[in-house]
Write a protein that holds these residues in place. Structure first.
Motif, PDB file in Angstrom:
ATOM      1  N   CYS A  37      18.235   4.324   3.472  1.00  0.00           N
ATOM      2  CA  CYS A  37      17.674   4.886   4.711  1.00  0.00           C
ATOM      3  C   CYS A  37      16.402   4.170   5.182  1.00  0.00           C
ATOM      4  CB  CYS A  37      17.396   6.372   4.524  1.00  0.00           C
ATOM      5  SG  CYS A  37      16.032   6.727   3.386  1.00  0.00           S
ATOM      6  N   ASN A  38      15.941   3.186   4.426  1.00  0.00           N
ATOM      7  CA  ASN A  38      14.748   2.397   4.757  1.00  0.00           C
ATOM      8  C   ASN A  38      13.438   3.174   4.712  1.00  0.00           C
ATOM      9  OD1 ASN A  38      16.098  -0.063   5.091  1.00  0.00           O
ATOM     10  ND2 ASN A  38      16.723   0.542   7.146  1.00  0.00           N
ATOM     11  N   LYS A  39      13.433   4.332   4.099  1.00  0.00           N
ATOM     12  CA  LYS A  39      12.195   5.096   3.944  1.00  0.00           C
ATOM     13  C   LYS A  39      11.351   4.437   2.860  1.00  0.00           C
ATOM     14  CE  LYS A  39      10.338   9.680   3.236  1.00  0.00           C
ATOM     15  NZ  LYS A  39      10.591  11.099   3.116  1.00  0.00           N
ATOM     16  N   GLY A  40      10.043   4.290   3.123  1.00  0.00           N
ATOM     17  CA  GLY A  40       9.144   3.648   2.177  1.00  0.00           C
ATOM     18  C   GLY A  40       8.353   4.646   1.349  1.00  0.00           C
ATOM     19  N   PHE A  41       8.002   4.206   0.136  1.00  0.00           N
ATOM     20  CA  PHE A  41       7.245   5.048  -0.781  1.00  0.00           C
ATOM     21  C   PHE A  41       6.134   4.230  -1.424  1.00  0.00           C
ATOM     22  CE2 PHE A  41      11.496   6.675  -0.457  1.00  0.00           C
ATOM     23  CZ  PHE A  41      11.298   8.029  -0.267  1.00  0.00           C
ATOM     24  N   ALA A  42       4.994   4.861  -1.641  1.00  0.00           N
ATOM     25  CA  ALA A  42       3.871   4.184  -2.280  1.00  0.00           C
ATOM     26  C   ALA A  42       4.130   3.978  -3.769  1.00  0.00           C
ATOM     27  CB  ALA A  42       2.586   4.985  -2.082  1.00  0.00           C
ATOM     28  N   ALA A  43       4.803   4.925  -4.390  1.00  0.00           N
ATOM     29  CA  ALA A  43       5.035   4.870  -5.836  1.00  0.00           C
ATOM     30  C   ALA A  43       6.515   4.734  -6.163  1.00  0.00           C
ATOM     31  CB  ALA A  43       4.484   6.125  -6.506  1.00  0.00           C
ATOM     32  N   ARG A  44       6.804   3.949  -7.183  1.00  0.00           N
ATOM     33  CA  ARG A  44       8.184   3.782  -7.644  1.00  0.00           C
ATOM     34  C   ARG A  44       8.807   5.126  -8.025  1.00  0.00           C
ATOM     35  NH1 ARG A  44       6.073  -0.722  -8.427  1.00  0.00           N
ATOM     36  NH2 ARG A  44       5.694  -2.109 -10.055  1.00  0.00           N
ATOM     37  N   SER A  45       8.006   5.980  -8.633  1.00  0.00           N
ATOM     38  CA  SER A  45       8.534   7.278  -9.082  1.00  0.00           C
ATOM     39  C   SER A  45       9.024   8.117  -7.904  1.00  0.00           C
ATOM     40  CB  SER A  45       7.484   8.040  -9.881  1.00  0.00           C
ATOM     41  OG  SER A  45       6.341   8.275  -9.088  1.00  0.00           O
ATOM     42  N   ASN A  46       8.351   8.015  -6.766  1.00  0.00           N
ATOM     43  CA  ASN A  46       8.793   8.768  -5.595  1.00  0.00           C
ATOM     44  C   ASN A  46      10.109   8.216  -5.046  1.00  0.00           C
ATOM     45  OD1 ASN A  46       6.569  10.381  -5.835  1.00  0.00           O
ATOM     46  ND2 ASN A  46       5.378   9.312  -4.301  1.00  0.00           N
ATOM     47  N   LEU A  47      10.266   6.892  -5.095  1.00  0.00           N
ATOM     48  CA  LEU A  47      11.535   6.293  -4.688  1.00  0.00           C
ATOM     49  C   LEU A  47      12.640   6.724  -5.647  1.00  0.00           C
ATOM     50  CD1 LEU A  47      13.371   4.446  -3.063  1.00  0.00           C
ATOM     51  CD2 LEU A  47      12.547   2.536  -4.448  1.00  0.00           C
ATOM     52  N   LYS A  48      12.333   6.732  -6.917  1.00  0.00           N
ATOM     53  CA  LYS A  48      13.316   7.145  -7.928  1.00  0.00           C
ATOM     54  C   LYS A  48      13.769   8.581  -7.667  1.00  0.00           C
ATOM     55  CE  LYS A  48      13.774   7.742 -12.907  1.00  0.00           C
ATOM     56  NZ  LYS A  48      13.116   7.617 -14.200  1.00  0.00           N
ATOM     57  N   ASP A  49      12.821   9.477  -7.386  1.00  0.00           N
ATOM     58  CA  ASP A  49      13.154  10.873  -7.078  1.00  0.00           C
ATOM     59  C   ASP A  49      14.009  10.956  -5.815  1.00  0.00           C
ATOM     60  OD1 ASP A  49      11.676  11.628  -9.277  1.00  0.00           O
ATOM     61  OD2 ASP A  49       9.931  12.282  -8.104  1.00  0.00           O
ATOM     62  N   HIS A  50      13.639  10.198  -4.805  1.00  0.00           N
ATOM     63  CA  HIS A  50      14.381  10.158  -3.544  1.00  0.00           C
ATOM     64  C   HIS A  50      15.818   9.705  -3.784  1.00  0.00           C
ATOM     65  CE1 HIS A  50      15.267   9.235   0.682  1.00  0.00           C
ATOM     66  NE2 HIS A  50      15.695   8.048   0.259  1.00  0.00           N
ATOM     67  N   MET A  51      15.984   8.649  -4.577  1.00  0.00           N
ATOM     68  CA  MET A  51      17.318   8.126  -4.854  1.00  0.00           C
ATOM     69  C   MET A  51      18.152   9.142  -5.641  1.00  0.00           C
ATOM     70  SD  MET A  51      17.626   5.190  -3.429  1.00  0.00           S
ATOM     71  CE  MET A  51      18.990   4.425  -4.275  1.00  0.00           C
ATOM     72  N   ALA A  52      17.516   9.878  -6.528  1.00  0.00           N
ATOM     73  CA  ALA A  52      18.235  10.879  -7.308  1.00  0.00           C
ATOM     74  C   ALA A  52      18.802  11.979  -6.410  1.00  0.00           C
ATOM     75  CB  ALA A  52      17.319  11.484  -8.361  1.00  0.00           C
ATOM     76  N   ILE A  53      18.101  12.269  -5.332  1.00  0.00           N
ATOM     77  CA  ILE A  53      18.542  13.312  -4.406  1.00  0.00           C
ATOM     78  C   ILE A  53      19.551  12.765  -3.397  1.00  0.00           C
ATOM     79  CG2 ILE A  53      17.790  14.841  -2.531  1.00  0.00           C
ATOM     80  CD1 ILE A  53      15.078  15.014  -4.096  1.00  0.00           C
ATOM     81  N   THR A  54      19.278  11.595  -2.827  1.00  0.00           N
ATOM     82  CA  THR A  54      20.111  11.083  -1.737  1.00  0.00           C
ATOM     83  C   THR A  54      21.263  10.194  -2.181  1.00  0.00           C
ATOM     84  OG1 THR A  54      18.677   9.182  -1.381  1.00  0.00           O
ATOM     85  CG2 THR A  54      18.211  11.168  -0.096  1.00  0.00           C
ATOM     86  N   ALA A  55      21.101   9.422  -3.225  1.00  0.00           N
ATOM     87  CA  ALA A  55      22.156   8.483  -3.629  1.00  0.00           C
ATOM     88  C   ALA A  55      23.468   9.176  -3.978  1.00  0.00           C
ATOM     89  CB  ALA A  55      21.684   7.605  -4.777  1.00  0.00           C
TER      90      ALA A  55
END
Length: 75
Positions: A37-55
């Motif tokens: 979705c091209n959403k950006g995150f400051a921390a890797r952990s937030n991207l990881k959480d996002h991917m766990a929900i959306t992927a």
């Protein structure tokens, strides 16, 4: 105090990677971007959480590159 100390808020970090992610919060940078979705995150952990929900919802096939990125971030 051992570790890396943030010059802005004095928070201490054991790992350079965590320190860099923390500094992104102060600078406003969001270098960790979801390839779905091209959403950006400051921390890797937030991207990881996002991917766990959306992927799992967006990409159900194990051969999909997003699914593979999710698996890599999970380790």
């Amino acid at each position: 105090i051992e570790g890396l100390v943030c010059a802005k808020c004095s928070k201490v970090f054991k790992y350079d990677r965590d320190y860099q992610d923390h500094m992104n919060i102060h600078t406003g940078q969001k270098p960790h971007v979801c390839t779905s979705c091209n959403k950006g995150f400051a921390a890797r952990s937030n991207l990881k959480d996002h991917m766990a929900i959306t992927a799992p919802r967006r990409h159900k096939t194990p051969g999909n590159s997003i699914y593979l990125i999710y698996l890599l971030l999970s380790t």
